[in-house]
Design a protein around this motif. Structure first.
Motif, PDB file in Angstrom:
ATOM      1  N   ARG A 139       0.845  -1.185   0.000  1.00 27.92           N
ATOM      2  CA  ARG A 139       0.000   0.000   0.000  1.00 27.92           C
ATOM      3  C   ARG A 139       0.890   1.247   0.000  1.00 27.92           C
ATOM      4  O   ARG A 139       2.102   1.162   0.120  1.00 27.92           O
ATOM      5  CB  ARG A 139      -0.934  -0.002   1.219  1.00 27.92           C
ATOM      6  N   TYR A 140       0.273   2.413  -0.136  1.00 32.05           N
ATOM      7  CA  TYR A 140       1.016   3.672  -0.209  1.00 32.05           C
ATOM      8  C   TYR A 140       0.279   4.710   0.624  1.00 32.05           C
ATOM      9  O   TYR A 140      -0.952   4.810   0.566  1.00 32.05           O
ATOM     10  CB  TYR A 140       1.136   4.141  -1.663  1.00 32.05           C
ATOM     11  N   LEU A 141       1.037   5.488   1.411  1.00 30.58           N
ATOM     12  CA  LEU A 141       0.454   6.489   2.297  1.00 30.58           C
ATOM     13  C   LEU A 141       0.888   7.885   1.884  1.00 30.58           C
ATOM     14  O   LEU A 141       2.044   8.105   1.494  1.00 30.58           O
ATOM     15  CB  LEU A 141       0.880   6.240   3.750  1.00 30.58           C
ATOM     16  N   PHE A 142      -0.062   8.824   1.980  1.00 35.49           N
ATOM     17  CA  PHE A 142       0.225  10.249   1.847  1.00 35.49           C
ATOM     18  C   PHE A 142      -0.243  10.909   3.138  1.00 35.49           C
ATOM     19  O   PHE A 142      -1.432  10.883   3.459  1.00 35.49           O
ATOM     20  CB  PHE A 142      -0.519  10.860   0.654  1.00 35.49           C
ATOM     21  N   LEU A 143       0.692  11.489   3.883  1.00 33.01           N
ATOM     22  CA  LEU A 143       0.358  12.165   5.134  1.00 33.01           C
ATOM     23  C   LEU A 143       0.389  13.671   4.905  1.00 33.01           C
ATOM     24  O   LEU A 143       1.442  14.238   4.598  1.00 33.01           O
ATOM     25  CB  LEU A 143       1.340  11.767   6.238  1.00 33.01           C
ATOM     26  N   PHE A 144      -0.784  14.303   5.041  1.00 37.47           N
ATOM     27  CA  PHE A 144      -0.894  15.750   4.959  1.00 37.47           C
ATOM     28  C   PHE A 144      -1.058  16.311   6.370  1.00 37.47           C
ATOM     29  O   PHE A 144      -1.154  15.561   7.347  1.00 37.47           O
ATOM     30  CB  PHE A 144      -2.090  16.149   4.086  1.00 37.47           C
ATOM     31  N   ASN A 145      -1.118  17.605   6.460  1.00 44.87           N
ATOM     32  CA  ASN A 145      -1.255  18.223   7.774  1.00 44.87           C
ATOM     33  C   ASN A 145      -2.627  17.986   8.387  1.00 44.87           C
ATOM     34  O   ASN A 145      -2.797  18.145   9.596  1.00 44.87           O
ATOM     35  CB  ASN A 145      -0.998  19.734   7.671  1.00 44.87           C
ATOM     36  N   ASN A 146      -3.615  17.603   7.567  1.00 39.29           N
ATOM     37  CA  ASN A 146      -4.966  17.422   8.099  1.00 39.29           C
ATOM     38  C   ASN A 146      -5.576  16.059   7.794  1.00 39.29           C
ATOM     39  O   ASN A 146      -6.686  15.773   8.247  1.00 39.29           O
ATOM     40  CB  ASN A 146      -5.892  18.499   7.555  1.00 39.29           C
ATOM     41  N   MET A 147      -4.888  15.207   7.032  1.00 38.23           N
ATOM     42  CA  MET A 147      -5.473  13.912   6.682  1.00 38.23           C
ATOM     43  C   MET A 147      -4.374  12.928   6.285  1.00 38.23           C
ATOM     44  O   MET A 147      -3.280  13.320   5.884  1.00 38.23           O
ATOM     45  CB  MET A 147      -6.480  14.054   5.529  1.00 38.23           C
ATOM     46  N   LEU A 148      -4.697  11.665   6.438  1.00 39.95           N
ATOM     47  CA  LEU A 148      -3.836  10.572   5.996  1.00 39.95           C
ATOM     48  C   LEU A 148      -4.588   9.801   4.922  1.00 39.95           C
ATOM     49  O   LEU A 148      -5.706   9.326   5.158  1.00 39.95           O
ATOM     50  CB  LEU A 148      -3.495   9.641   7.167  1.00 39.95           C
ATOM     51  N   LEU A 149      -3.980   9.682   3.735  1.00 42.27           N
ATOM     52  CA  LEU A 149      -4.606   8.980   2.617  1.00 42.27           C
ATOM     53  C   LEU A 149      -3.991   7.599   2.491  1.00 42.27           C
ATOM     54  O   LEU A 149      -2.765   7.460   2.346  1.00 42.27           O
ATOM     55  CB  LEU A 149      -4.426   9.767   1.317  1.00 42.27           C
ATOM     56  N   TYR A 150      -4.834   6.594   2.544  1.00 42.12           N
ATOM     57  CA  TYR A 150      -4.436   5.190   2.403  1.00 42.12           C
ATOM     58  C   TYR A 150      -4.769   4.777   0.972  1.00 42.12           C
ATOM     59  O   TYR A 150      -5.939   4.720   0.588  1.00 42.12           O
ATOM     60  CB  TYR A 150      -5.186   4.355   3.445  1.00 42.12           C
ATOM     61  N   CYS A 151      -3.737   4.512   0.172  1.00 40.30           N
ATOM     62  CA  CYS A 151      -3.915   4.351  -1.268  1.00 40.30           C
ATOM     63  C   CYS A 151      -3.422   2.992  -1.750  1.00 40.30           C
ATOM     64  O   CYS A 151      -2.609   2.332  -1.094  1.00 40.30           O
ATOM     65  CB  CYS A 151      -3.173   5.450  -2.034  1.00 40.30           C
ATOM     66  N   VAL A 152      -3.937   2.638  -2.936  1.00 39.24           N
ATOM     67  CA  VAL A 152      -3.543   1.403  -3.618  1.00 39.24           C
ATOM     68  C   VAL A 152      -2.979   1.787  -4.982  1.00 39.24           C
ATOM     69  O   VAL A 152      -3.613   2.566  -5.713  1.00 39.24           O
ATOM     70  CB  VAL A 152      -4.747   0.456  -3.792  1.00 39.24           C
ATOM     71  N   PRO A 153      -1.798   1.299  -5.334  1.00 36.85           N
ATOM     72  CA  PRO A 153      -1.265   1.616  -6.676  1.00 36.85           C
ATOM     73  C   PRO A 153      -2.166   1.062  -7.769  1.00 36.85           C
ATOM     74  O   PRO A 153      -2.660  -0.073  -7.690  1.00 36.85           O
ATOM     75  CB  PRO A 153       0.113   0.928  -6.675  1.00 36.85           C
ATOM     76  N   ARG A 154      -2.414   1.859  -8.790  1.00 37.11           N
ATOM     77  CA  ARG A 154      -3.250   1.428  -9.911  1.00 37.11           C
ATOM     78  C   ARG A 154      -2.462   0.485 -10.816  1.00 37.11           C
ATOM     79  O   ARG A 154      -1.263   0.668 -11.049  1.00 37.11           O
ATOM     80  CB  ARG A 154      -3.723   2.632 -10.722  1.00 37.11           C
ATOM     81  N   ALA A 212       6.199  11.444  12.299  1.00 35.33           N
ATOM     82  CA  ALA A 212       5.493  12.342  11.385  1.00 35.33           C
ATOM     83  C   ALA A 212       4.017  12.427  11.737  1.00 35.33           C
ATOM     84  O   ALA A 212       3.422  13.518  11.729  1.00 35.33           O
ATOM     85  CB  ALA A 212       5.691  11.872   9.947  1.00 35.33           C
ATOM     86  N   CYS A 213       3.407  11.288  12.051  1.00 34.56           N
ATOM     87  CA  CYS A 213       1.982  11.293  12.434  1.00 34.56           C
ATOM     88  C   CYS A 213       1.777  12.041  13.750  1.00 34.56           C
ATOM     89  O   CYS A 213       0.827  12.816  13.887  1.00 34.56           O
ATOM     90  CB  CYS A 213       1.472   9.858  12.555  1.00 34.56           C
TER      91      CYS A 213
END
Length: 455
Positions: A139-154, A212-213
């Motif tokens: 899986r792949y994570l993007f951590l922003f200042n207001n949200m964490l996105l849990y993603c799947v590579p296409r 970071a979190c």
């Protein structure tokens, strides 16, 4: 002339480093421009500001203390310094927005994600620990200042490179390390929308993700006045348990993996493939049977939609009293939660059960010496089971080496009773022998500081 100068360099034929003869500038103009391109001249206004700052600094340093121009020179230096700071901040913000736009393009430019006020704190691949599959998933994570996105590579990366599976708000998010020998370097991210058990590729990477979190959570808490009144009391453990009860249904729970239990975590009846299958309570995450999870309650983290819950959570969330025929049965002597024993134990790990008593190819059992019962060894089929299938009072037993040549084997023997165990390593075998010898003599075994020896 302006149209010719605005043409990019890429429009020139290969090998040609100047304008076409018909469009070439006059020698007088070339000398006046210093033979520089338009791009170089466009940098001049930006470079003037730091040049002015350096010039004024040197001018102020060489002025006498009583010079009449010193006050005006210092005022001019302060103004140009402020202008330089503003210019640098504008360049940094432009670069941030450009990088943020590239990230949004990789995510597919979804409307609920694109926000110019966001700041990307960290991104990178992780492994998702599944509660059903034995092997973790990429899986792949993007951590922003207001949200964490849990993603799947296409699979087909046309346009967007990742598909967003879950968005977890940083507000109310919690992160902690998970002690899991089967999946080292794992950590838990718990949010209002979902709880994820993730595995990093190294200890350093796990610590970096957690830091970071925590930094993002800390910044949200500083801006949120509702968190200022939250203070941890002296009863840390009790307060944490009460907080978990209060948050039941407010945030997604951590689901217990299927292979970690062999029986219902409520009624302690063993699972099978036909008549008693595994289900998950959507409120607490326990693995329960169909009879114990035949209830529905509205969960706030899922938009107040009715979800399957166990009877304990149903009673807590709705306040309804259960019928007498569905109440808990009387606890037996073997009903001691392995999960609590793993966290509050003097010794615990997997041991191979060998010898005639367990069969030629004996099963592997999760063995626990709990702190509240330090003279008894409990053997479970799985680490999260609520009931042990065997308990052995250690008082009076003799701990000896096994008859086999394997140095990892040891035995418990007393009055015709013989139990043979095999540890994963010699070092683990030595710890078990010392703990059991002390318990057999009536003392309290000395476990490790963390109380967890799971392999």
């Amino acid at each position: 002339m302006s149209r010719t100068l605005s043409e990019p360099l890429s429009c020139w034929p290969p090998g040609q480093t100047s304008l076409h003869p018909s469009r070439r500038l006059s020698p007088a103009f070339s000398e006046a421009s210093g033979s520089l391109t338009l791009q170089h001249h466009m940098l001049e206004p930006v470079q003037r500001i730091p040049r002015y700052e350096l010039l004024l600094k040197e001018y102020v340093q060489k002025l006498p203390a009583q010079a009449p121009d010193r006050a005006d020179a210092q005022k001019a230096l302060d103004m140009i310094f402020s202008a330089a700071q503003h210019s640098n901040a504008a360049i940094t913000e432009m670069e941030r927005l450009q990088d943020l736009w590239e990230v949004y393009q990789r995510l597919g430019l979804e409307d609920d994600i694109v926000d110019p006020s966001n700041a990307l704190l960290r991104e990178g691949p992780v492994l998702k620990i599944s509660f059903r599959r034995s092997d973790p998933m990429e899986r792949y994570l993007f951590l922003f200042n207001n949200m964490l996105l849990y993603c799947v590579p296409r699979v087909i990366q046309v346009g967007a490179q990742f598909q967003v599976r879950t968005r977890i708000d940083v507000a109310g998010m919690k992160v902690r390390e998970v002690t899991n020998a089967e999946f080292p370097h794992s950590f838990l991210v718990s949010g209002k929308q979902r709880t994820l058990e993730l595995q990093a590729r190294s200890q350093e990477e796990m610590i970096s993700w957690m830091q970071a979190c925590q930094a993002a959570i800390h910044q949200i808490e500083k801006r949120n006045e509702t968190f200022k009144a939250a203070a941890q009391g002296p009863e840390g453990d009790t307060q944490e348990r009460e907080l978990q009860s209060e948050e039941l249904g407010l945030r997604a729970p951590q689901w217990i993996r299927d292979k970690m239990v062999t029986m219902c975590m409520r009624c302690q009846e063993p699972f099978n493939a036909l008549t008693r299958r595994r289900h998950h309570c959507r409120a607490c995450g326990y693995v329960v049977c169909a009879r114990c999870s035949d209830y529905r309650a509205e969960l706030k983290y899922d938009g107040n939609r009715p979800n399957r819950v166990c009877f304990d959570c149903y009673t807590f969330l709705t306040g309804n009293v259960l019928p007498e025929d569905k109440e808990d049965k009387k606890r037996g002597i073997l009903v001691k939660a392995s999960m609590a024993g793993s966290e509050q134990s003097l010794m615990c790990s997997f041991l191979q059960l060998v010898g005639d008593k367990w069969g030629k190819a004996g099963p592997r059992g999760w063995c626990v010496i709990p702190q509240d019962d330090p003279l008894v060894l409990y053997v479970y089929a799985a680490p999260q089971d609520m009931r042990a299938h065997t308990s052995i009072p250690l008082l009076g037993y003799q701990v000896t080496s096994g008859p086999q040549a394997d140095p990892r084997v040891f035995q418990l023997q007393q009055s015709g009773q013989l139990y043979t165990f095999k540890a994963e390593t010699e070092e683990l075998r030595g710890r078990w022998v010392k703990a059991m010898e002390r318990a057999a003599s009536g003392g309290v075994p000395q476990g490790p500081n963390n109380g967890d020896l799971s392999d």
